[in-house]
Design a protein around this motif. Structure first.
Motif, PDB file in Angstrom:
ATOM      1  N   UNK A  27       0.840  -1.195   0.000  1.00 48.75           N
ATOM      2  CA  UNK A  27       0.000   0.000   0.000  1.00 48.75           C
ATOM      3  C   UNK A  27       0.877   1.249   0.000  1.00 48.75           C
ATOM      4  N   UNK A  28       0.455   2.292  -0.707  1.00 48.24           N
ATOM      5  CA  UNK A  28       1.217   3.535  -0.656  1.00 48.24           C
ATOM      6  C   UNK A  28       0.991   4.236   0.685  1.00 48.24           C
ATOM      7  N   UNK A  29       2.056   4.807   1.220  1.00 49.25           N
ATOM      8  CA  UNK A  29       1.939   5.565   2.457  1.00 49.25           C
ATOM      9  C   UNK A  29       2.977   6.668   2.455  1.00 49.25           C
ATOM     10  N   UNK A  30       2.714   7.672   3.261  1.00 51.25           N
ATOM     11  CA  UNK A  30       3.643   8.794   3.409  1.00 51.25           C
ATOM     12  C   UNK A  30       4.391   8.620   4.720  1.00 51.25           C
ATOM     13  N   UNK A  31       5.706   8.575   4.643  1.00 46.09           N
ATOM     14  CA  UNK A  31       6.534   8.511   5.844  1.00 46.09           C
ATOM     15  C   UNK A  31       7.007   9.924   6.155  1.00 46.09           C
ATOM     16  N   UNK A  32       6.698  10.384   7.353  1.00 41.24           N
ATOM     17  CA  UNK A  32       7.015  11.746   7.764  1.00 41.24           C
ATOM     18  C   UNK A  32       8.051  11.673   8.878  1.00 41.24           C
ATOM     19  N   UNK A  33       9.218  12.247   8.638  1.00 44.28           N
ATOM     20  CA  UNK A  33      10.265  12.269   9.659  1.00 44.28           C
ATOM     21  C   UNK A  33       9.855  13.245  10.751  1.00 44.28           C
ATOM     22  N   UNK A  34       9.812  12.747  11.987  1.00 42.81           N
ATOM     23  CA  UNK A  34       9.319  13.547  13.125  1.00 42.81           C
ATOM     24  C   UNK A  34      10.337  13.486  14.263  1.00 42.81           C
ATOM     25  N   UNK A  35      11.406  14.251  14.113  1.00 43.28           N
ATOM     26  CA  UNK A  35      12.436  14.311  15.148  1.00 43.28           C
ATOM     27  C   UNK A  35      11.932  15.076  16.367  1.00 43.28           C
ATOM     28  N   UNK A  36      12.526  14.798  17.525  1.00 42.76           N
ATOM     29  CA  UNK A  36      12.170  15.528  18.745  1.00 42.76           C
ATOM     30  C   UNK A  36      12.322  17.033  18.516  1.00 42.76           C
ATOM     31  N   UNK A  37      11.338  17.787  18.968  1.00 34.38           N
ATOM     32  CA  UNK A  37      11.404  19.235  18.896  1.00 34.38           C
ATOM     33  C   UNK A  37      11.015  19.844  17.564  1.00 34.38           C
ATOM     34  N   UNK A  38      10.563  19.037  16.622  1.00 29.74           N
ATOM     35  CA  UNK A  38      10.179  19.572  15.311  1.00 29.74           C
ATOM     36  C   UNK A  38       8.663  19.767  15.232  1.00 29.74           C
ATOM     37  N   UNK A  39       8.270  20.547  14.251  1.00 25.50           N
ATOM     38  CA  UNK A  39       6.837  20.766  14.026  1.00 25.50           C
ATOM     39  C   UNK A  39       6.136  19.457  13.687  1.00 25.50           C
ATOM     40  N   UNK A  40       6.826  18.569  12.989  1.00 27.68           N
ATOM     41  CA  UNK A  40       6.238  17.276  12.628  1.00 27.68           C
ATOM     42  C   UNK A  40       5.963  16.424  13.866  1.00 27.68           C
ATOM     43  N   UNK A  41       6.882  16.462  14.822  1.00 26.59           N
ATOM     44  CA  UNK A  41       6.681  15.686  16.052  1.00 26.59           C
ATOM     45  C   UNK A  41       5.511  16.267  16.849  1.00 26.59           C
ATOM     46  N   UNK A  42       5.413  17.581  16.885  1.00 22.50           N
ATOM     47  CA  UNK A  42       4.292  18.238  17.558  1.00 22.50           C
ATOM     48  C   UNK A  42       2.977  17.855  16.886  1.00 22.50           C
ATOM     49  N   UNK A  43       2.970  17.846  15.561  1.00 22.84           N
ATOM     50  CA  UNK A  43       1.760  17.464  14.824  1.00 22.84           C
ATOM     51  C   UNK A  43       1.368  16.029  15.139  1.00 22.84           C
ATOM     52  N   UNK A  44       2.351  15.130  15.189  1.00 18.52           N
ATOM     53  CA  UNK A  44       2.068  13.721  15.505  1.00 18.52           C
ATOM     54  C   UNK A  44       1.457  13.598  16.895  1.00 18.52           C
ATOM     55  N   UNK A  45       2.015  14.323  17.841  1.00 18.75           N
ATOM     56  CA  UNK A  45       1.505  14.276  19.220  1.00 18.75           C
ATOM     57  C   UNK A  45       0.083  14.820  19.293  1.00 18.75           C
ATOM     58  N   UNK A  46      -0.157  15.940  18.653  1.00 19.17           N
ATOM     59  CA  UNK A  46      -1.491  16.539  18.683  1.00 19.17           C
ATOM     60  C   UNK A  46      -2.518  15.660  17.979  1.00 19.17           C
ATOM     61  N   UNK A  47      -2.162  15.117  16.841  1.00 23.98           N
ATOM     62  CA  UNK A  47      -3.095  14.292  16.068  1.00 23.98           C
ATOM     63  C   UNK A  47      -3.407  12.972  16.767  1.00 23.98           C
ATOM     64  N   UNK A  48      -2.445  12.475  17.548  1.00 22.02           N
ATOM     65  CA  UNK A  48      -2.620  11.164  18.195  1.00 22.02           C
ATOM     66  C   UNK A  48      -3.256  11.261  19.570  1.00 22.02           C
ATOM     67  N   UNK A  49      -3.615  12.454  19.976  1.00 21.72           N
ATOM     68  CA  UNK A  49      -4.237  12.603  21.285  1.00 21.72           C
ATOM     69  C   UNK A  49      -3.237  12.651  22.425  1.00 21.72           C
ATOM     70  N   UNK A  50      -2.003  13.025  22.123  1.00 19.92           N
ATOM     71  CA  UNK A  50      -0.997  13.206  23.164  1.00 19.92           C
ATOM     72  C   UNK A  50       0.084  12.146  23.225  1.00 19.92           C
ATOM     73  N   UNK A  51       0.039  11.166  22.347  1.00 19.67           N
ATOM     74  CA  UNK A  51       1.090  10.139  22.345  1.00 19.67           C
ATOM     75  C   UNK A  51       2.406  10.770  21.922  1.00 19.67           C
ATOM     76  N   UNK A  52       3.458  10.463  22.651  1.00 16.67           N
ATOM     77  CA  UNK A  52       4.740  11.121  22.407  1.00 16.67           C
ATOM     78  C   UNK A  52       5.763  10.235  21.706  1.00 16.67           C
ATOM     79  N   UNK A  53       5.428   8.974  21.468  1.00 13.06           N
ATOM     80  CA  UNK A  53       6.384   8.067  20.852  1.00 13.06           C
ATOM     81  C   UNK A  53       6.153   7.952  19.352  1.00 13.06           C
ATOM     82  N   UNK A  54       7.148   7.431  18.666  1.00 17.16           N
ATOM     83  CA  UNK A  54       7.028   7.107  17.251  1.00 17.16           C
ATOM     84  C   UNK A  54       7.270   5.623  17.097  1.00 17.16           C
ATOM     85  N   UNK A  55       6.705   5.008  16.094  1.00 19.11           N
ATOM     86  CA  UNK A  55       5.916   5.633  15.045  1.00 19.11           C
ATOM     87  C   UNK A  55       4.507   5.963  15.517  1.00 19.11           C
ATOM     88  N   UNK A  56       3.892   6.860  14.812  1.00 21.96           N
ATOM     89  CA  UNK A  56       2.470   7.124  14.950  1.00 21.96           C
ATOM     90  C   UNK A  56       1.862   6.916  13.570  1.00 21.96           C
TER      91      UNK A  56
END
Length: 86
Positions: A27-56
């Motif tokens: 299946x096609x999927x988008x892999x988004x690099x989400x390093x600590x302290x980046x906007x991508x990591x913040x987006x992952x946390x917010x979208x997941x309801x507060x989960x702070x680990x990866x992968x999300x």
């Protein structure tokens, strides 16, 4: 096909495992690099309801969880219907 997004971090064995499973499904999927302290990591946390680990993992905007959650869906036979694969 559903829209699949996976927030990952380089060197994370759980991220590698999740990406490997999705790749094996063909299946096609988008892999988004989400390093600590980046906007991508913040987006992952917010979208997941507060989960702070990866992968999300998100399927059509719905939070599936992390690697363990993805593997549990696979073991229970519930992943393929979400991914719309035969």
């Amino acid at each position: 096909m559903p829209k699949i997004e996976v927030y990952t971090q380089p060197g994370c064995p759980y991220c590698v495992r999740a990406v490997r499973l999705l790749s094996s499904k063909g299946v096609p999927f988008e892999e988004i690099t989400a390093l600590h302290g980046t906007a991508e990591r913040t987006a992952a946390r917010e979208r997941s309801g507060g989960r702070t680990t990866v992968p999300q993992v998100f399927i059509d905007g719905r939070s599936i969880g992390g690697c363990d959650d993805l593997m549990a869906l696979e073991r229970s036979g519930q992943l393929d219907p979400l991914l719309q694969v035969a």
